[in-house]
Design an enzyme around this catalytic site. Structure first.
Site: not given
Length: 531
Positions: A234, A236-237, A239, A257, A352
């Site tokens: 996965g 994100g912006g 990580a 992560k 979240d």
């Protein structure tokens, strides 16, 4: 260094488009790039040669492909400002918004906010196309900067004091607030098990940035341990999460992560879960083994669950056009209500709460009716696991009865209070629960409508009607209670508990329903594995 071989130029395409062989060569070099073996000089040479060959050719002045070559060049060049000045002088794609958006993000990542602001302004003043996209990117940039400025100018945290301006509202996700909270508790955090901090940059043989291009089977060393990357789980912006084996042992799998800039807050939240959540419920919230904190990166090592997410489960139904079995919807609703009751009762908000952050857990042994209500036996292993605590809120760090005014900016999951610019607390999680339930029942995000009530007030409810075969009264009560309650702490916890009991009572009212649930779980597990 010699330039790597280029694609042949004696073909129709290259005669018509001389840039194309260069693009092929650069693409091939990027795909093979391994920064653990070299510093990318091959790519740099190819990019430099391409730019020198075509930078004065008017045919490519407005070619977006050529602009992308320049953007790669910026990434490799130590004088990135000089490169941008040259782009302007040569008038390369000055009417393309990609130039300004990419360069502004490049500057922002390096903390050069003033320069990034000027780049956005320059692109907008030149009406770079699509200008709507550029203006939107600029607006998001201003929001990020405003959050920092506002927090620094008038917010005060620590010691239970309210804000300086007399308001009891604050943005719990403000960069400056999180930084302040971490600084105040640095001595405490540094003593947590698994905390490893260094003032130096990460210096492993395999650079962490290279993992974003090609990660599979690379081995990185962190804190004296070697991790073999098996793939990206996965991103994100800021990580990326990777599946990795410890010392190449396929039986020791973890999630890494990797975040830039470093962000220890999530590790802090995991340790609060360790301290506050009862042992019999702890399995539902994920575990962090250790944090390695460098000056440029943070690496969080946590459990890796292999069965996918609740979002994946929802998607398998979307693909077939069917909705999730209602007994399954109820099972996961019970799980989520239980999670939020435990979290909120212990002074923690997730912040979240969405299906991507809910991992699937399956029992190893056969499920029976016994233990369903008490969540014991095989049912203890069966359910969901809530992860990604980067937006977690520790209520113990704020004044009593605090209200928040930050916006999660997650499309589809902004609670009513965020949409109407009102203060909120637990609603950020309970609204997320409602959206997830709606997705399970209808395969679509929830839209709400505001309706007048007989007492002169109003209520919120989902726009989409329920299906006749569904247990409409149960679902209606869930949405009515969670969308229309002011969330005072004691009443809020009672509502969560009562809703959970109502769904449990229904499923236990007929042995056939538990049997159906077991069958649905087995079917879902097979379906997700095959997909």
């Amino acid at each position: 260094m010699a330039v790597t071989s280029r694609a042949p130029v004696n073909n129709t395409f290259s005669r018509e488009d001389p840039l194309l062989p260069h693009l092929w060569s650069i693409k091939a070099a990027l795909e093979k790039l391994d920064l653990s073996q070299n510093d990318g000089e091959d790519v740099y040479e190819l990019v430099y040669h391409c730019i020198e060959t075509f930078k004065h050719d008017p045919e490519y002045r407005n070619d977006i492909r050529f602009l992308k070559i320049w953007l790669i060049y910026i990434d490799f060049s130590p004088d990135f400002k000089g490169v941008f000045r040259e782009i302007e002088q040569l008038k390369i794609c000055l009417d393309k918004s990609l130039l300004y958006e990419s360069y502004a993000l490049f500057l922002e990542a390096r903390g050069m906010m003033d320069e990034a602001y000027l780049v956005y302004q320059s692109g907008i003043s030149r009406n770079a196309e699509p200008v709507g996209r550029l203006k939107k990117a600029h607006a998001y940039f201003l929001e990020r900067m405003r959050a920092i400025v506002d927090a620094c100018s008038h917010q005060k945290v620590g010691g239970g004091s309210p804000l300086d301006n007399g308001s009891s509202c604050t943005n719990p996700w403000s960069i400056s607030i999180i930084k302040s909270l971490l600084q105040k508790r640095n001595a405490q955090i540094s003593k947590y098990e698994g905390y490893h901090a260094s003032s130096k940059c990460y210096s492993g043989k395999v650079t962490l940035s290279s993992l974003q291009k090609s990660a599979r089977n690379k081995v990185i060393e962190i804190g004296g341990r070697k991790y073999q990357i098996k793939g990206c789980a996965g991103k994100g912006g800021f990580a990326h999460v990777y599946k990795a084996c410890i010392t190449s042992n396929p039986d020791e799998v973890v999630a890494l992560k990797i975040q830039k800039p470093p962000f220890p807050w999530e590790f802090y939240m995991y340790r609060q879960l360790d301290k506050r959540i009862p042992e019999n419920e702890r399995l539902c919230f994920g575990y962090a083994h250790r944090l390695h904190l460098y000056s440029d990166y943070s690496i969080l090592v946590s459990n890796f669950l292999t069965h996918g997410t609740l979002q994946d489960a929802i998607n398998t139904n979307v693909c077939t056009g069917a909705s999730m079995d209602e007994v399954l919807c109820m099972h996961y609703t019970i799980e989520m209500l239980s999670m939020l009751k435990s979290l909120h009762g212990n002074g923690i908000i997730h912040g979240d709460f969405k299906p991507d952050n809910l991992l699937m857990r399956y029992a190893r042994d056969d499920l029976t009716e016994d233990g369903f209500r008490t969540h014991t036996g095989p049912w203890h292993e069966q359910g969901l696991c809530l992860v990604d605590w980067g937006r977690g809120i520790d209520l113990e760090l704020f004044p009593n009865k605090i209200k928040f005014n930050g916006d999660c900016r997650t499309s589809g999951f902004r609670c009513v209070e965020m949409q109407e610019n009102k203060p909120w607390t637990y609603q950020v999680d309970t609204y997320g629960l409602c959206v997830i339930v709606h997705m399970m029942l209808h395969n679509s995000y929830m839209e709400i409508e505001k309706k007048a009530s007989p007492d002169g007030g109003y209520t919120y409810q989902p726009k989409l009607p329920f299906k006749r075969y569904q247990k409409v009264e149960l679902w209606k009560k869930l949405f009515a209670d969670l969308l229309n309650h002011d969330h005072q702490e004691d009443d809020h916890l009672k509502i969560l508990a009562n809703l959970k009991i109502s769904f449990q009572d229904y499923l236990l009212s007929d042995p056939h329903l538990i049997k159906q649930l077991k069958q649905s779980l087995a079917k879902q597990r097979i379906s997700m594995c095959s997909s």
